[in-house]
Design a protein around this motif. Structure first.
Motif, short mmCIF file in Angstrom:
data_model
loop_
_atom_site.label_atom_id
_atom_site.label_comp_id
_atom_site.label_asym_id
_atom_site.label_seq_id
_atom_site.Cartn_x
_atom_site.Cartn_y
_atom_site.Cartn_z
N TRP A 1 -4.02 -12.09 79.20
CA TRP A 1 -2.43 -12.00 78.71
C TRP A 1 -1.10 -13.17 79.68
CZ3 TRP A 1 -0.55 -8.77 75.12
CH2 TRP A 1 -1.66 -7.32 74.44
N GLU A 2 -0.18 -13.32 79.27
CA GLU A 2 0.40 -14.10 79.99
C GLU A 2 1.78 -13.55 80.10
OE1 GLU A 2 -1.42 -18.81 79.95
OE2 GLU A 2 0.34 -17.84 78.85
N TYR A 3 2.36 -13.61 81.65
CA TYR A 3 3.67 -13.02 81.49
C TYR A 3 4.75 -13.93 81.59
CZ TYR A 3 7.52 -10.76 83.07
OH TYR A 3 8.94 -9.56 82.85
N MET A 4 5.12 -14.69 80.37
CA MET A 4 6.57 -15.48 80.54
C MET A 4 7.61 -15.56 81.66
SD MET A 4 4.50 -17.09 78.79
CE MET A 4 4.75 -18.35 78.22
N PRO A 5 8.71 -14.40 81.68
CA PRO A 5 9.12 -14.67 82.37
C PRO A 5 9.47 -15.19 83.83
CG PRO A 5 9.45 -12.93 81.53
CD PRO A 5 8.02 -13.67 80.96
N SER A 6 8.17 -15.16 84.22
CA SER A 6 7.28 -15.57 85.47
C SER A 6 7.47 -17.08 85.46
CB SER A 6 6.26 -15.21 86.07
OG SER A 6 5.76 -15.78 85.20
N GLU A 7 7.04 -17.73 84.48
CA GLU A 7 7.57 -19.20 84.29
C GLU A 7 8.53 -19.99 84.80
OE1 GLU A 7 4.60 -21.45 81.87
OE2 GLU A 7 5.91 -20.48 81.17
N ARG A 8 10.08 -18.68 85.18
CA ARG A 8 11.17 -18.93 85.20
C ARG A 8 11.11 -19.47 86.72
NH1 ARG A 8 14.18 -14.63 82.98
NH2 ARG A 8 13.20 -14.73 81.15
N THR A 9 10.59 -18.81 87.81
CA THR A 9 10.44 -19.16 88.60
C THR A 9 9.80 -20.28 89.56
OG1 THR A 9 8.42 -18.10 89.61
CG2 THR A 9 9.98 -16.75 89.25
N LEU A 10 8.71 -21.03 89.37
CA LEU A 10 8.40 -22.71 88.97
C LEU A 10 9.62 -23.76 88.79
CD1 LEU A 10 5.20 -22.02 87.43
CD2 LEU A 10 5.51 -22.40 89.69
N THR A 11 9.32 -25.10 89.82
CA THR A 11 10.64 -25.91 89.99
C THR A 11 9.89 -26.69 89.46
OG1 THR A 11 9.31 -26.11 92.08
CG2 THR A 11 11.37 -25.20 91.66
N GLU A 12 8.78 -26.55 89.04
CA GLU A 12 7.19 -27.75 87.98
C GLU A 12 6.45 -27.19 87.39
OE1 GLU A 12 3.98 -28.89 90.41
OE2 GLU A 12 5.36 -28.52 92.21
N PRO A 13 5.77 -27.68 86.12
CA PRO A 13 4.50 -27.52 85.34
C PRO A 13 4.08 -26.91 85.58
CG PRO A 13 5.23 -29.09 84.70
CD PRO A 13 6.01 -29.11 86.29
N GLY A 14 4.16 -25.18 85.53
CA GLY A 14 2.56 -24.71 86.34
C GLY A 14 1.99 -23.27 85.64
N VAL A 15 1.69 -22.53 86.03
CA VAL A 15 1.12 -21.67 84.69
C VAL A 15 1.69 -19.62 85.46
CG1 VAL A 15 -1.70 -20.04 84.77
CG2 VAL A 15 -0.92 -22.57 85.63
N PRO A 16 1.59 -19.19 84.18
CA PRO A 16 2.79 -17.96 84.63
C PRO A 16 2.07 -16.96 85.27
CG PRO A 16 2.24 -18.17 82.03
CD PRO A 16 1.91 -19.66 82.95
N THR A 17 2.44 -15.93 85.49
CA THR A 17 1.01 -14.60 86.02
C THR A 17 0.78 -13.87 84.87
OG1 THR A 17 3.00 -13.99 87.36
CG2 THR A 17 1.30 -12.44 86.64
N THR A 18 -0.82 -14.14 85.11
CA THR A 18 -1.93 -14.25 84.03
C THR A 18 -2.57 -12.93 84.03
OG1 THR A 18 -1.96 -16.35 83.71
CG2 THR A 18 -3.75 -15.38 83.21
N LEU A 19 -2.83 -11.79 83.58
CA LEU A 19 -3.72 -10.48 83.61
C LEU A 19 -5.54 -11.01 82.93
CD1 LEU A 19 -2.77 -6.62 83.63
CD2 LEU A 19 -4.10 -7.47 82.08
N ALA A 20 -6.25 -10.94 83.83
CA ALA A 20 -7.35 -11.31 82.62
C ALA A 20 -8.76 -10.14 83.51
CB ALA A 20 -7.84 -12.32 83.50
N LEU A 21 -9.35 -9.20 82.42
CA LEU A 21 -9.91 -8.60 82.07
C LEU A 21 -11.24 -9.47 83.25
CD1 LEU A 21 -9.37 -6.81 79.37
CD2 LEU A 21 -9.45 -5.45 81.66
N THR A 22 -11.88 -8.73 84.21
CA THR A 22 -12.82 -8.98 84.83
C THR A 22 -14.22 -7.70 85.08
OG1 THR A 22 -13.54 -10.31 87.18
CG2 THR A 22 -11.88 -8.38 87.21
N ASP A 23 -15.54 -8.73 85.69
CA ASP A 23 -16.55 -7.56 85.90
C ASP A 23 -16.71 -7.64 87.70
OD1 ASP A 23 -17.55 -10.53 85.99
OD2 ASP A 23 -19.52 -9.82 86.28
#
Length: 176
Positions: free
Chosen positions: A114-136
């Motif tokens: 999952w990506e939280y798209m509004p978080s990209e607004r905090t970037l001044t250059e291209p990047g990766v939004p806040t990301t939620l991943a399931l893990t072991d």
């Protein structure tokens, strides 16, 4: 004269068998983990999936595998159904909130992240939004990667399970 067209007995290697097992088919349009569960790993009898995984990891310990399969094989989760329930609960929580988008093309065999798209607004250059991943990686089964440009500089934030995610999702959405 000897027959030059003798039959060859070719058997697939375990690596090839595993590569085919984790292959995802037509998941680009999936809008949730449930819609992305189309592979052999998701449908075949669980004991067969675990047997092939264990056989493969004997030869190649770091073989690509979905988070839930590693969690079930290690005993962190009791079954594939339990793992799918975790995915579905996370999906219900995030689908009810604005800004979260399911990305169906995760690592080999995984059902996505999952990506939280509004978080990209905090970037001044291209990047990766806040990301939620399931893990072991830990018993909470949920990792959050804060929004970032370039390579991730910090390790993921370990979430202590669905209750912790539910209680702190607003804080997670504000991570930078």
């Amino acid at each position: 004269m000897a027959d030059t067209h003798a039959a060859f007995n070719v058997e697939p290697t375990i690596a090839l068998e595993w590569a085919q097992a984790v292959e995802q088919h037509a998941v680009d349009s999936a809008r949730s983990p449930a819609e992305a569960r189309r592979g052999w790993l998701h449908r075949a009898p669980e004991r067969e999936v675990l047997a092939l995984y264990r056989k493969t990891t004997e030869l190649e310990p770091d073989v690509p595998a979905p988070w839930w399969l590693r969690a079930v094989a290690s005993g962190l989760l009791g079954s594939r159904a339990e793992a799918f329930a975790v995915e579905d609960r996370v999906a219900r929580l995030l689908e009810a909130r604005a800004g979260w988008v399911f990305v169906p093309w995760g690592a080999d065999g995984d059902t996505g992240y999952w990506e939280y798209m509004p978080s990209e607004r905090t970037l001044t250059e291209p990047g990766v939004p806040t990301t939620l991943a399931l893990t072991d990686r830990h018993p909470g089964l949920i990792d959050v990667y804060p929004v970032h440009a370039g390579e991730a500089q910090r390790p993921p934030v370990a979430v202590a399970g669905l209750a912790d995610l539910r209680a702190n999702v607003a804080r997670i959405e504000s991570l930078s």
